[in-house]
Every structure is written in C-alpha cells, then in structure tokens.
Design an enzyme around this catalytic site. Structure first.
Site, PDB file in Angstrom:
ATOM      1  N   LYS A  90       0.848  -0.932   0.003  1.00 17.28           N
ATOM      2  CA  LYS A  90       0.337  -0.238   0.042  1.00 17.28           C
ATOM      3  C   LYS A  90       1.033   1.184  -0.098  1.00 17.28           C
ATOM      4  O   LYS A  90       1.516   1.498   0.825  1.00 17.28           O
ATOM      5  CB  LYS A  90      -0.926  -0.073   0.768  1.00 17.28           C
ATOM      6  CG  LYS A  90      -1.281   1.161   1.214  1.00 17.28           C
ATOM      7  CD  LYS A  90      -3.516   1.208   1.021  1.00 17.28           C
ATOM      8  CE  LYS A  90      -3.950   2.095   0.404  1.00 17.28           C
ATOM      9  NZ  LYS A  90      -3.377   2.897  -1.012  1.00 17.28           N
ATOM     10  N   GLN A 111       7.147   4.263   4.141  1.00 13.57           N
ATOM     11  CA  GLN A 111       6.084   3.749   4.091  1.00 13.57           C
ATOM     12  C   GLN A 111       5.456   2.335   4.941  1.00 13.57           C
ATOM     13  O   GLN A 111       4.503   2.220   5.625  1.00 13.57           O
ATOM     14  CB  GLN A 111       5.500   3.326   2.309  1.00 13.57           C
ATOM     15  CG  GLN A 111       3.256   3.509   2.545  1.00 13.57           C
ATOM     16  CD  GLN A 111       3.237   5.315   2.381  1.00 13.57           C
ATOM     17  OE1 GLN A 111       4.045   6.093   1.816  1.00 13.57           O
ATOM     18  NE2 GLN A 111       2.275   5.320   2.962  1.00 13.57           N
ATOM     19  N   LYS A 114       4.871   3.720   8.378  1.00 15.56           N
ATOM     20  CA  LYS A 114       4.127   4.414   8.753  1.00 15.56           C
ATOM     21  C   LYS A 114       3.003   3.770   8.743  1.00 15.56           C
ATOM     22  O   LYS A 114       2.434   3.776   9.664  1.00 15.56           O
ATOM     23  CB  LYS A 114       4.274   6.039   7.304  1.00 15.56           C
ATOM     24  CG  LYS A 114       3.076   6.258   7.370  1.00 15.56           C
ATOM     25  CD  LYS A 114       2.155   7.330   6.014  1.00 15.56           C
ATOM     26  CE  LYS A 114       3.423   7.138   5.046  1.00 15.56           C
ATOM     27  NZ  LYS A 114       3.051   8.685   4.231  1.00 15.56           N
ATOM     28  N   LYS A 126       5.421   2.206  -2.820  1.00 13.30           N
ATOM     29  CA  LYS A 126       5.165   3.352  -3.606  1.00 13.30           C
ATOM     30  C   LYS A 126       5.562   3.196  -4.733  1.00 13.30           C
ATOM     31  O   LYS A 126       6.457   2.552  -5.371  1.00 13.30           O
ATOM     32  CB  LYS A 126       6.808   3.669  -3.109  1.00 13.30           C
ATOM     33  CG  LYS A 126       6.253   5.947  -2.727  1.00 13.30           C
ATOM     34  CD  LYS A 126       4.903   5.837  -1.935  1.00 13.30           C
ATOM     35  CE  LYS A 126       4.602   7.521  -2.447  1.00 13.30           C
ATOM     36  NZ  LYS A 126       4.375   7.734  -0.883  1.00 13.30           N
ATOM     37  N   GLY A 165      -3.084   8.634  -4.554  1.00  9.11           N
ATOM     38  CA  GLY A 165      -2.048   9.461  -4.612  1.00  9.11           C
ATOM     39  C   GLY A 165      -1.381   9.923  -4.055  1.00  9.11           C
ATOM     40  O   GLY A 165      -1.202   9.058  -3.016  1.00  9.11           O
ATOM     41  N   ASP A 166      -0.310  11.214  -4.685  1.00  9.17           N
ATOM     42  CA  ASP A 166       0.741  11.367  -3.777  1.00  9.17           C
ATOM     43  C   ASP A 166       1.324  13.192  -4.542  1.00  9.17           C
ATOM     44  O   ASP A 166       0.005  13.107  -5.753  1.00  9.17           O
ATOM     45  CB  ASP A 166       2.490  10.578  -4.221  1.00  9.17           C
ATOM     46  CG  ASP A 166       3.224  11.207  -3.115  1.00  9.17           C
ATOM     47  OD1 ASP A 166       3.289  10.281  -1.790  1.00  9.17           O
ATOM     48  OD2 ASP A 166       4.168  11.280  -3.059  1.00  9.17           O
ATOM     49  N   THR A 210      -4.920  13.748   5.071  1.00  3.19           N
ATOM     50  CA  THR A 210      -2.913  13.133   5.140  1.00  3.19           C
ATOM     51  C   THR A 210      -3.301  15.340   6.502  1.00  3.19           C
ATOM     52  O   THR A 210      -2.541  14.896   7.866  1.00  3.19           O
ATOM     53  CB  THR A 210      -3.038  14.290   4.205  1.00  3.19           C
ATOM     54  OG1 THR A 210      -2.650  12.070   3.451  1.00  3.19           O
ATOM     55  CG2 THR A 210      -1.054  13.824   5.097  1.00  3.19           C
ATOM     56  N   ASN A 241      -2.458  18.765  -1.359  1.00  4.81           N
ATOM     57  CA  ASN A 241      -3.993  18.866  -0.818  1.00  4.81           C
ATOM     58  C   ASN A 241      -3.648  18.350   0.383  1.00  4.81           C
ATOM     59  O   ASN A 241      -3.936  18.533   1.531  1.00  4.81           O
ATOM     60  CB  ASN A 241      -3.399  17.231  -1.324  1.00  4.81           C
ATOM     61  CG  ASN A 241      -4.793  16.233  -0.909  1.00  4.81           C
ATOM     62  OD1 ASN A 241      -4.164  15.142   0.097  1.00  4.81           O
ATOM     63  ND2 ASN A 241      -5.895  16.835  -0.822  1.00  4.81           N
ATOM     64  N   SER A 377      -6.670   6.286   3.649  1.00  6.68           N
ATOM     65  CA  SER A 377      -7.070   5.435   2.111  1.00  6.68           C
ATOM     66  C   SER A 377      -7.827   3.297   2.984  1.00  6.68           C
ATOM     67  O   SER A 377      -8.304   2.901   2.564  1.00  6.68           O
ATOM     68  CB  SER A 377      -5.811   4.682   1.981  1.00  6.68           C
ATOM     69  OG  SER A 377      -5.074   5.752   0.888  1.00  6.68           O
TER      70      SER A 377
HETATM   71  N1  GLU Z   1       0.839   9.212  -0.368  1.00  2.00           N
HETATM   72  C1  GLU Z   1       0.610   9.239   0.841  1.00  2.00           C
HETATM   73  C2  GLU Z   1       1.404   9.069   1.871  1.00  2.00           C
HETATM   74  O1  GLU Z   1       2.164   9.348   1.311  1.00  2.00           O
HETATM   75  C3  GLU Z   1      -1.180   8.334   0.941  1.00  2.00           C
HETATM   76  C4  GLU Z   1      -0.373   6.426  -0.155  1.00  2.00           C
HETATM   77  C5  GLU Z   1      -2.270   5.925   0.867  1.00  2.00           C
HETATM   78  O2  GLU Z   1      -3.128   6.539   0.588  1.00  2.00           O
HETATM   79  O3  GLU Z   1      -1.357   4.693  -0.055  1.00  2.00           O
HETATM   80  O4  GLU Z   1       1.500   7.830   2.723  1.00  2.00           O
END
Ligand code: GLU
Length: 445
Positions: A90, A111, A114, A126, A165-166, A210, A241, A377
C-alpha cells in the site's frame, strides 16, 4: 552507525549506489531502533534488518505516450513493493520530474513503518514516474495515466497491491488510472485503488485526511504539555492536497495559518490564509500560489524563498522531501517555534531534526504525522470490501481516533525505549517491532 546495524546499512550503500534519499531514510530508522535491538537480539539473529532494507519486488517499466501534437514521449514508471508482511502493498504514486529509484525507494521504505503505525493491516510500497504533469492538457494526462496503467495493472489487486495518490497524482489522475484498470481487467475492483471519487467507491475524508491528521497530531503533542494550537501562528509549506487541508484544519481549530508555497516562492497572509481562495487557485484553476497573493490584499508573494523565515510557533512542512535544512531550523528556533510536524514525507534533513530536538521543540516525523492519509485509505478499503459508505462525520471521527492512538503509541514507545519525548525514536521503534515480529512469525520468505 553502531556495529549492530552496520552490515544492513552497508548492504544498502552497496546495492543502491547514489540513492541518497534512500540512504537517508534507512539511516534514520536504523540509528533510532538500537534500543529495540539491544533488548531483543533475535531481530539481529533473524537478519530482519538485511531483509527489510531489500524490497520484496521492484518493477521498472517504460511508459510511452503521445502528446497533443502527435509527438511521442517516453517516461519511466516505477513500483517498489517493499513489504507485504502486514497486509497488501500500500502506498501512493508520485508523478514528478524528480522521481527516480532513490525517491521511490525512500518513500516505499518509509511507507512500511508509517503503515504499520496505522495498525490497519497494510504493507508498504510506492510508485510513480518522472512524468511532469505541469502544463499538460487533460487529454495528455489521461493518455499518460492510461499508458502507465497498461503495465502496472498486472502487479495490482485488492489483495496484492493498492496504490493511491501522492505528489502530482490527485482526483483527476486517480480517475484515469482506475478507469484504465477497469477496462483492461474487466473488473470494477473498488479495493484496488484508494482516493477514488466519492461517487464511485471513494471514502469521505480521504482528500482531507493527510492534512487534517497532521494537525490532529500537533494537537496531541501540545496537549501533553498542557498547551493548545488555538491562537497560534502556523507556517505551512506547499499548496497541494496536504497543505490545503492542514491549513483548513488549523484554522478550524482556531489557529492562524499564514503561509503556503510552491517551487516559485511563498505567500504570507497576515490575516490568515483564505483556504477557499487557495483551493480555487490551486485545485480548480491549477495556477501558482502567486495568483493567490494577486487576489488577496492582505497577502504578499515572496519569490524564490522558503516560508521558514516567517516568525511563527508551529511549522508544518507539507511540500516535499528535504525542504527544511539546518539553517531553516535555526531560523525557526530563533523565532520561537514550539512544534514541527511533517505533513510531507521526510521534509526535514537530519541536521534540522537534530536541531529541533536539541532545542526541545516538539518534532513529529512524517511517518506518524502524515499517516492520516494512508490510514483513511485503509478505511476506504474496508468500506469497499463491505460495500458500505460511511458519512463524513463518522469517517473524520475514525481518523481522529487513529491519529490519537498513533500519537500515544509513539509517545509511549519513546519512553519505554529510553528517549522520552523523542517521537522519531518512538515511531520507528513501535513500527519496527510490529513489522519484525510479523516477519519472524511468517518465516524466511
Ligand atoms: N501518498 C500518501 C502517503 O505518502 C498516501 C498513500 C496511500 O493512501 O496509499 O502516505
């Protein structure tokens, strides 16, 4: 670097030469989990570090597409599937000219931890491309997204890998990416992408999550000291965002967010940022922040500089990696900053983090402070799996509860491992233990 973690770090340097952002992200984690390793040497015996720093799978692919003038372009696409030990891969997709292997690996590595902190059963990944969406027409964006998905689709799925997204990938891009996946696979598989439109499987509050989450985390850190965010001047960098919704939530909670920025400079608005105007300029008209200042008498545009020179008590870097250096940190500290929370991924250089911590500034690393996005998410994935839709208030309540419990977890882990008040140690140790224990339980695979 202590001897226990040196072999893992050296393997990262050897296998990923020149990937400096990735080295930086790994270094930060390895340096901060020493107390966990000392307490439980089994993590070293099981080679958890060596396994964790090597992605489970890395996909690099060609993305050819045709612009509005019939010219053919070739970009490079990436998906780094880092760890699926806690759940399906994810993490977001980033479309920006700066994207390369190092950027995607650092983001994917972050990630893992996190996502572990969110406790929502999601692994870490990612992806993205060095495509520059700036100045491209909607039709070009659509063709690029379709070309990107023409390869990526075979690596995705609700139980396999779930992007979102990012930077450079917002509602418009998610729509085109999802549409192409649906077309190629003949499956309306809601749970294979998050950040979808709320009319077709998207979760309420995902857009805001976020930025809102970052501000909630600040509230929690201040509460420990018996303080509040109310009435405080807040610096926000970025105008995407994350920045927009950090500004919105800070204002809702009675603070005064006064800045926003992009790569051309920043705006400072002593009357407080008018978030509706900022949304209009950035989200609807897709213009630069300078246009905000042109339309707002209380605001001024400062070209070519960063927001950190403006006096304030709270700083929220919400733009991109390595946007706060040692000098910026010194300036913020001299101006009386009390709390810094990272809305972006790794926006502070190590020297800046050290300076904040040495000065007793509350510092929340992105792994914890910006985890509200990916946590929501995961809520979207739950709703998709159950074919349910939760309303805005309930969803925001859930996000708030997740941010609170991540704060508690990081705070308590920092105490437990002998670094009270150090949220970097706390977040990294708490997350590492969850990932490492699951790896041991699932065997050498
Ligand atoms: N890109 C966001 C992050 O850095 C969200 C990632 C997601 O929702 O999968 O955590």
């Amino acid at each position: 670097m202590p001897p226990s973690v040196r072999p893992a770090f050296e393997s990262v340097l050897r296998r990923n030469p020149g990937d400096f952002e990735f080295h930086q992200a790994v270094h930060e984690v390895l340096a901060s989990i020493i107390p966990v390793l000392e307490e439980n040497p089994r993590y070293l015996d099981e080679a958890i570090l060596e396994r964790l720093v090597e992605p489970e799978r890395q996909i690099i692919f060609r993305v050819p597409w045709v612009d509005d003038n019939g010219r053919i372009h070739v970009n490079r696409g990436y998906r780094v599937q880092f760890s699926s030990v806690l759940g399906p891969y994810k993490g977001g997709l980033r479309f920006h000219p700066s994207v390369n292997s190092s950027i995607i690996k650092f983001l994917g590595f972050e990630q893992i931890f996190k996502n572990a902190l969110t406790a929502q059963g999601i692994g870490g990944a990612k992806g993205g491309s060095d495509f520059d969406p700036h100045g491209r027409s909607d039709a070009e964006i659509m063709r690029f997204c379709q070309a990107f998905m023409n390869e990526l689709y075979r690596h995705l799925g609700e139980h396999t890998d779930v992007p979102a997204g990012d930077i450079g990938v917002g509602a418009r891009e998610v729509g085109y990416l999802f549409g192409q996946y649906r077309k190629i696979t003949n499956r309306h598989e809601s749970g294979m992408f998050t950040g979808k439109g709320t009319g077709w499987g998207g979760a309420e509050v995902r857009t805001e999550a976020t930025g809102y989450g970052t501000v909630y985390f600040v509230q929690e850190m201040l509460a420990v000291r018996g303080e509040s965010i109310e009435g405080r001047r807040v610096l926000v960098s970025g105008s995407g965002n994350v920045a927009i919704y950090a500004i919105e939530k800070a204002a809702q909670l009675g603070a005064l967010p006064i800045t926003a920025s992009d790569s051309s400079g920043y705006v400072v608005d002593e009357a407080g940022i008018d978030v509706e105007l900022l949304k209009q300029v950035k989200e609807e008209e897709r213009l630069r922040v300078a246009s905000y200042a042109e339309r707002r008498p209380s605001a001024r545009f400062v070209p070519g500089r960063r927001v950190w020179e403006v006096p304030a008590e709270i700083a929220l870097p919400c733009a991109t990696q390595n946007e706060v250096n040692g000098r910026d940190a010194a300036r913020l500290i001299a101006n009386g900053v009390v709390a810094v929370a990272e809305g972006a991924n790794m926006p502070s250089l190590p020297e800046a983090v050290d300076a904040f911590q040495a000065a007793g500034v509350l510092f929340a690393p992105g792994k914890a402070a910006n985890a509200g996005g990916v946590a929501t998410s995961a809520l979207e994935m739950s709703q998709n799996a159950a074919r349910q839709r939760w309303n805005f208030a309930d969803s925001e309540h859930k996000l708030h509860a997740i941010m609170r419990s991540m704060h508690t977890e990081a705070y308590q882990a920092a105490e437990r491992y002998g670094h009270p008040g150090n949220y970097v140690v706390g977040a990294n140790c708490a997350a590492f233990v969850k990932v490492a224990d699951a790896m041991i339980a699932q065997g050498v695979i």
